[in-house]
Design a protein around this motif. Structure first.
Motif, PDB file in Angstrom:
ATOM      1  N   VAL A  98       0.846  -1.185   0.000  1.00 52.21           N
ATOM      2  CA  VAL A  98       0.000   0.000   0.000  1.00 52.21           C
ATOM      3  C   VAL A  98       0.885   1.241   0.000  1.00 52.21           C
ATOM      4  O   VAL A  98       1.761   1.397   0.863  1.00 52.21           O
ATOM      5  CB  VAL A  98      -0.933   0.008   1.232  1.00 52.21           C
ATOM      6  N   PHE A  99       0.644   2.120  -0.956  1.00 50.73           N
ATOM      7  CA  PHE A  99       1.396   3.367  -1.054  1.00 50.73           C
ATOM      8  C   PHE A  99       0.525   4.531  -0.603  1.00 50.73           C
ATOM      9  O   PHE A  99      -0.656   4.597  -0.948  1.00 50.73           O
ATOM     10  CB  PHE A  99       1.870   3.602  -2.491  1.00 50.73           C
ATOM     11  N   THR A 100       1.118   5.432   0.164  1.00 52.44           N
ATOM     12  CA  THR A 100       0.423   6.646   0.579  1.00 52.44           C
ATOM     13  C   THR A 100       0.819   7.815  -0.312  1.00 52.44           C
ATOM     14  O   THR A 100       0.193   8.872  -0.247  1.00 52.44           O
ATOM     15  CB  THR A 100       0.730   6.995   2.052  1.00 52.44           C
ATOM     16  N   PRO A 103       4.681   7.834  -7.074  1.00 53.65           N
ATOM     17  CA  PRO A 103       5.921   8.498  -7.482  1.00 53.65           C
ATOM     18  C   PRO A 103       5.691   9.983  -7.793  1.00 53.65           C
ATOM     19  O   PRO A 103       4.768  10.335  -8.526  1.00 53.65           O
ATOM     20  CB  PRO A 103       6.335   7.714  -8.731  1.00 53.65           C
ATOM     21  N   THR A 104       6.528  10.800  -7.166  1.00 54.32           N
ATOM     22  CA  THR A 104       6.408  12.250  -7.268  1.00 54.32           C
ATOM     23  C   THR A 104       7.788  12.844  -7.474  1.00 54.32           C
ATOM     24  O   THR A 104       8.718  12.521  -6.722  1.00 54.32           O
ATOM     25  CB  THR A 104       5.798  12.829  -5.964  1.00 54.32           C
ATOM     26  N   VAL A 105       7.916  13.714  -8.463  1.00 54.55           N
ATOM     27  CA  VAL A 105       9.194  14.396  -8.691  1.00 54.55           C
ATOM     28  C   VAL A 105       9.342  15.495  -7.642  1.00 54.55           C
ATOM     29  O   VAL A 105       8.436  16.306  -7.437  1.00 54.55           O
ATOM     30  CB  VAL A 105       9.265  14.993 -10.116  1.00 54.55           C
ATOM     31  N   SER A 106      10.481  15.480  -6.970  1.00 51.29           N
ATOM     32  CA  SER A 106      10.811  16.494  -5.953  1.00 51.29           C
ATOM     33  C   SER A 106      12.211  17.010  -6.251  1.00 51.29           C
ATOM     34  O   SER A 106      13.195  16.487  -5.730  1.00 51.29           O
ATOM     35  CB  SER A 106      10.765  15.883  -4.550  1.00 51.29           C
ATOM     36  N   GLY A 107      12.296  17.977  -7.143  1.00 50.59           N
ATOM     37  CA  GLY A 107      13.601  18.494  -7.543  1.00 50.59           C
ATOM     38  C   GLY A 107      14.358  17.430  -8.312  1.00 50.59           C
ATOM     39  O   GLY A 107      13.850  16.889  -9.293  1.00 50.59           O
ATOM     40  N   PRO A 108      15.550  17.078  -7.841  1.00 54.17           N
ATOM     41  CA  PRO A 108      16.387  16.125  -8.586  1.00 54.17           C
ATOM     42  C   PRO A 108      16.062  14.654  -8.331  1.00 54.17           C
ATOM     43  O   PRO A 108      16.717  13.773  -8.864  1.00 54.17           O
ATOM     44  CB  PRO A 108      17.793  16.449  -8.088  1.00 54.17           C
ATOM     45  N   VAL A 109      15.041  14.377  -7.509  1.00 44.85           N
ATOM     46  CA  VAL A 109      14.709  12.991  -7.177  1.00 44.85           C
ATOM     47  C   VAL A 109      13.224  12.710  -7.400  1.00 44.85           C
ATOM     48  O   VAL A 109      12.406  13.622  -7.466  1.00 44.85           O
ATOM     49  CB  VAL A 109      15.079  12.636  -5.716  1.00 44.85           C
ATOM     50  N   VAL A 110      12.926  11.412  -7.482  1.00 43.53           N
ATOM     51  CA  VAL A 110      11.550  10.929  -7.502  1.00 43.53           C
ATOM     52  C   VAL A 110      11.360  10.152  -6.210  1.00 43.53           C
ATOM     53  O   VAL A 110      12.225   9.348  -5.833  1.00 43.53           O
ATOM     54  CB  VAL A 110      11.289   9.998  -8.707  1.00 43.53           C
ATOM     55  N   THR A 111      10.251  10.398  -5.529  1.00 49.64           N
ATOM     56  CA  THR A 111       9.982   9.691  -4.276  1.00 49.64           C
ATOM     57  C   THR A 111       8.607   9.033  -4.333  1.00 49.64           C
ATOM     58  O   THR A 111       7.724   9.463  -5.073  1.00 49.64           O
ATOM     59  CB  THR A 111      10.023  10.639  -3.062  1.00 49.64           C
ATOM     60  N   ALA A 112       8.452   7.999  -3.542  1.00 48.67           N
ATOM     61  CA  ALA A 112       7.164   7.355  -3.309  1.00 48.67           C
ATOM     62  C   ALA A 112       7.189   6.891  -1.856  1.00 48.67           C
ATOM     63  O   ALA A 112       8.267   6.644  -1.291  1.00 48.67           O
ATOM     64  CB  ALA A 112       6.951   6.177  -4.249  1.00 48.67           C
ATOM     65  N   VAL A 113       6.023   6.791  -1.238  1.00 49.25           N
ATOM     66  CA  VAL A 113       5.953   6.411   0.175  1.00 49.25           C
ATOM     67  C   VAL A 113       4.979   5.247   0.326  1.00 49.25           C
ATOM     68  O   VAL A 113       3.861   5.283  -0.200  1.00 49.25           O
ATOM     69  CB  VAL A 113       5.506   7.600   1.046  1.00 49.25           C
ATOM     70  N   CYS A 114       5.435   4.214   1.067  1.00 54.53           N
ATOM     71  CA  CYS A 114       4.590   3.038   1.306  1.00 54.53           C
ATOM     72  C   CYS A 114       4.520   2.701   2.786  1.00 54.53           C
ATOM     73  O   CYS A 114       5.311   3.169   3.592  1.00 54.53           O
ATOM     74  CB  CYS A 114       5.107   1.837   0.512  1.00 54.53           C
ATOM     75  N   ASP A 115       3.552   1.846   3.108  1.00 53.10           N
ATOM     76  CA  ASP A 115       3.321   1.366   4.466  1.00 53.10           C
ATOM     77  C   ASP A 115       4.032   0.023   4.622  1.00 53.10           C
ATOM     78  O   ASP A 115       3.885  -0.866   3.776  1.00 53.10           O
ATOM     79  CB  ASP A 115       1.815   1.189   4.642  1.00 53.10           C
ATOM     80  N   ASP A 116       4.783  -0.143   5.702  1.00 57.67           N
ATOM     81  CA  ASP A 116       5.547  -1.393   5.890  1.00 57.67           C
ATOM     82  C   ASP A 116       4.768  -2.490   6.618  1.00 57.67           C
ATOM     83  O   ASP A 116       5.331  -3.530   6.947  1.00 57.67           O
ATOM     84  CB  ASP A 116       6.886  -1.126   6.592  1.00 57.67           C
ATOM     85  N   THR A 117       3.495  -2.289   6.872  1.00 59.74           N
ATOM     86  CA  THR A 117       2.603  -3.221   7.581  1.00 59.74           C
ATOM     87  C   THR A 117       2.906  -3.338   9.074  1.00 59.74           C
ATOM     88  O   THR A 117       2.255  -4.106   9.768  1.00 59.74           O
ATOM     89  CB  THR A 117       2.587  -4.650   6.977  1.00 59.74           C
ATOM     90  N   CYS A 118       3.884  -2.590   9.558  1.00 61.82           N
ATOM     91  CA  CYS A 118       4.289  -2.672  10.969  1.00 61.82           C
ATOM     92  C   CYS A 118       4.249  -1.315  11.658  1.00 61.82           C
ATOM     93  O   CYS A 118       4.915  -1.097  12.664  1.00 61.82           O
ATOM     94  CB  CYS A 118       5.688  -3.268  11.074  1.00 61.82           C
ATOM     95  N   GLY A 119       3.476  -0.392  11.078  1.00 61.45           N
ATOM     96  CA  GLY A 119       3.312   0.913  11.711  1.00 61.45           C
ATOM     97  C   GLY A 119       4.208   2.012  11.202  1.00 61.45           C
ATOM     98  O   GLY A 119       4.262   3.083  11.801  1.00 61.45           O
ATOM     99  N   ASN A 120       4.914   1.772  10.094  1.00 64.65           N
ATOM    100  CA  ASN A 120       5.856   2.766   9.575  1.00 64.65           C
ATOM    101  C   ASN A 120       5.566   3.111   8.124  1.00 64.65           C
ATOM    102  O   ASN A 120       5.097   2.275   7.356  1.00 64.65           O
ATOM    103  CB  ASN A 120       7.292   2.221   9.622  1.00 64.65           C
ATOM    104  N   LEU A 121       5.924   4.329   7.757  1.00 66.00           N
ATOM    105  CA  LEU A 121       5.941   4.726   6.360  1.00 66.00           C
ATOM    106  C   LEU A 121       7.388   4.708   5.906  1.00 66.00           C
ATOM    107  O   LEU A 121       8.288   5.140   6.645  1.00 66.00           O
ATOM    108  CB  LEU A 121       5.351   6.126   6.183  1.00 66.00           C
TER     109      LEU A 121
END
Length: 132
Positions: A98-100, A103-121
């Protein structure tokens, strides 16, 4: 001086092990029983002698509050470098991750954020590809 071990607080070491190894692709470096919990570290198969990630039980109330506050605010607890965020995003989505944040361009990088199933992003990051 260099970083030898860093940790991520998890609410269930076995579930975390399944996610970080079977889904993300890390491998076990050390698993030492220490009573109720284990000293459980993982490494990247691309750097088996590199920094170890400790799957640390979140039994301390401060650890749980820390995780909860970061997650509630959408703040990743850790960032993993990947070669191509878009490809990794697709691969992990196919595995049920599950991704919150897509993929998003943020200046010189692309980032994406996901849930690790253990309470963390977790944040995935890669350089912006030429022509993107």
């Amino acid at each position: 001086m260099r970083i030898g071990v860093t940790s991520v607080f998890v609410d269930d070491q076995d579930r975390a092990l399944g996610f970080y190894v079977d889904v993300l692709g890390f491998q076990v470096k050390d698993r030492v029983p220490l009573g109720e919990f284990d000293w459980l570290t993982l490494v990247s198969p691309a750097d088996v002698e590199g920094t170890q990630l400790l799957l640390e039980p979140d039994q301390h109330p401060a650890a749980r509050a820390y995780k909860s506050a970061l997650s509630a605010d959408g703040i990743p607890v850790m960032s993993f470098a990947v070669d191509d965020v878009e490809n990794e995003y697709r691969r992990l989505q196919e595995r049920g991750v599950v991704f919150t944040q897509a993929p998003t361009v943020s200046g010189p990088v692309v980032t994406a954020v996901c849930d690790d199933t253990c309470g963390n992003l977790l944040q995935l990051v890669s350089p912006v590809r030429a022509g993107a």
